[in-house]
Design an enzyme around this catalytic site. Structure first.
Site, PDB file in Angstrom:
ATOM      1  N   TYR A 102      41.448  61.705   5.227  1.00  0.00           N
ATOM      2  CA  TYR A 102      41.896  62.547   4.114  1.00  0.00           C
ATOM      3  C   TYR A 102      40.690  63.009   3.290  1.00  0.00           C
ATOM      4  CZ  TYR A 102      44.628  63.752  -0.109  1.00  0.00           C
ATOM      5  OH  TYR A 102      45.186  64.388  -1.200  1.00  0.00           O
TER       6      TYR A 102
ATOM      7  N   SER B 229      41.347  67.546  -3.788  1.00  0.00           N
ATOM      8  CA  SER B 229      41.752  66.245  -4.324  1.00  0.00           C
ATOM      9  C   SER B 229      40.524  65.628  -4.979  1.00  0.00           C
ATOM     10  CB  SER B 229      42.235  65.358  -3.173  1.00  0.00           C
ATOM     11  OG  SER B 229      42.275  63.999  -3.535  1.00  0.00           O
TER      12      SER B 229
END
Length: 277
Positions: free
Chosen positions: A169, A156
């Site tokens: 995350y 990401s």
């Protein structure tokens, strides 16, 4: 879009029921690959985003079949290393080998770092980092046996910069990069390439829900898609709020193909300039 860039190859994809995983399965099939599709098809504790379902996975199966490729689908939780290994072995036996691995399964949840529960932290790492490792461990022997291959790990923009409200995350996605770099070195003698892709926001159910939209427009009681898009544009250099799943799948297709035969240990952003703005 159809072609032959992956003709004769077999690709295993986790998180294949919808979103990026489904887009990967379909694009790879359109380029000639047969598919092993894995997904949990159910809820994960601490995650409020609506979960994928068996019907979603069945739709992936239908789309891949419609594209003319074979597909083996299995309901598997990437946190269950034994189940991942068993499903991998079944798929490889059925389709005759393995050439490409896309570790795409992932979850999202939100809280400031100091407010995260231990369960939310651990679940995030279990799925988004350990689940990727379990996928790589289960598939690496098959790629080595094949004599070559490509692993593509979905990270990401949070794997390249710090983001607020998603420290768990961000930590997991940074961890995926470290895993990739070590695997790239370990598997290079076997002609197996390992890379990561780093999407900005992607137009999937993972962001298109009230929980994520509300984080972008916290002063509004109900955030429409249009209001979310206006706020999300601020993340990217290009004037777009998000990319489409097929944009990420196309980048992965390149990394999976022989066009990228000398590309390994690379972090490839698909981010509309987000990491450089």
């Amino acid at each position: 879009m159809t072609g032959d860039r992956l003709t004769g190859k077999v690709a295993l994809i986790t998180g294949a029921a919808r979103g990026i995983g489904r887009a990967q399965a379909l694009r790879f099939a359109q380029e000639g690959a047969d598919i092993i599709a894995l997904d949990i098809c159910g809820p994960v504790d601490t995650v409020v985003v609506p979960s994928a379902t068996k019907a979603d996975l069945d739709e992936t199966v239908r789309l891949v079949g419609e594209a003319g490729s074979r597909i083996v689908a299995d309901v598997v939780d990437v946190r269950d290393a034994d189940a991942v290994m068993a499903a991998t072995d079944r798929g490889v036996e059925s389709l005759g080998g393995l050439d490409v691995v896309c570790a795409t399964a992932g979850i999202t949840s939100r809280a400031m770092a100091a407010d995260l529960s231990e369960n939310a932290w651990q679940t995030m790492l279990d799925v988004n980092l350990t689940g990727v490792w379990s996928t790589c461990r289960a598939t690496a022997p098959h790629l080595i046996e094949r004599g070559a291959g490509s692993m593509i790990l979905t990270s990401s923009i949070a794997g390249m910069r710090g983001l607020v409200g998603v420290a768990h995350y961000t930590a997991a996605k940074h961890g995926v990069v470290g895993l990739m770099r070590s695997l790239a070195k370990e598997l290079a003698p076997h002609n197996v390439r390992v890379n990561t892709v780093h999407p900005t926001n992607v137009d999937t159910p993972m962001i298109q829900n009230d929980h994520v939209r509300g984080a972008f427009r916290p002063h509004l009681e109900h955030v429409t898609r249009e209001q979310f898009a206006e706020a999300a544009c601020s993340m990217n250099m290009l004037s777009i709020p998000w990319v489409d799943p097929v944009d990420v799948a196309n980048a992965c297709l390149f990394l999976a193909s022989d066009e990228a035969r000398y590309i390994t240990s690379v972090t490839l952003p698909v981010d509309a300039g987000s990491t450089q703005r």
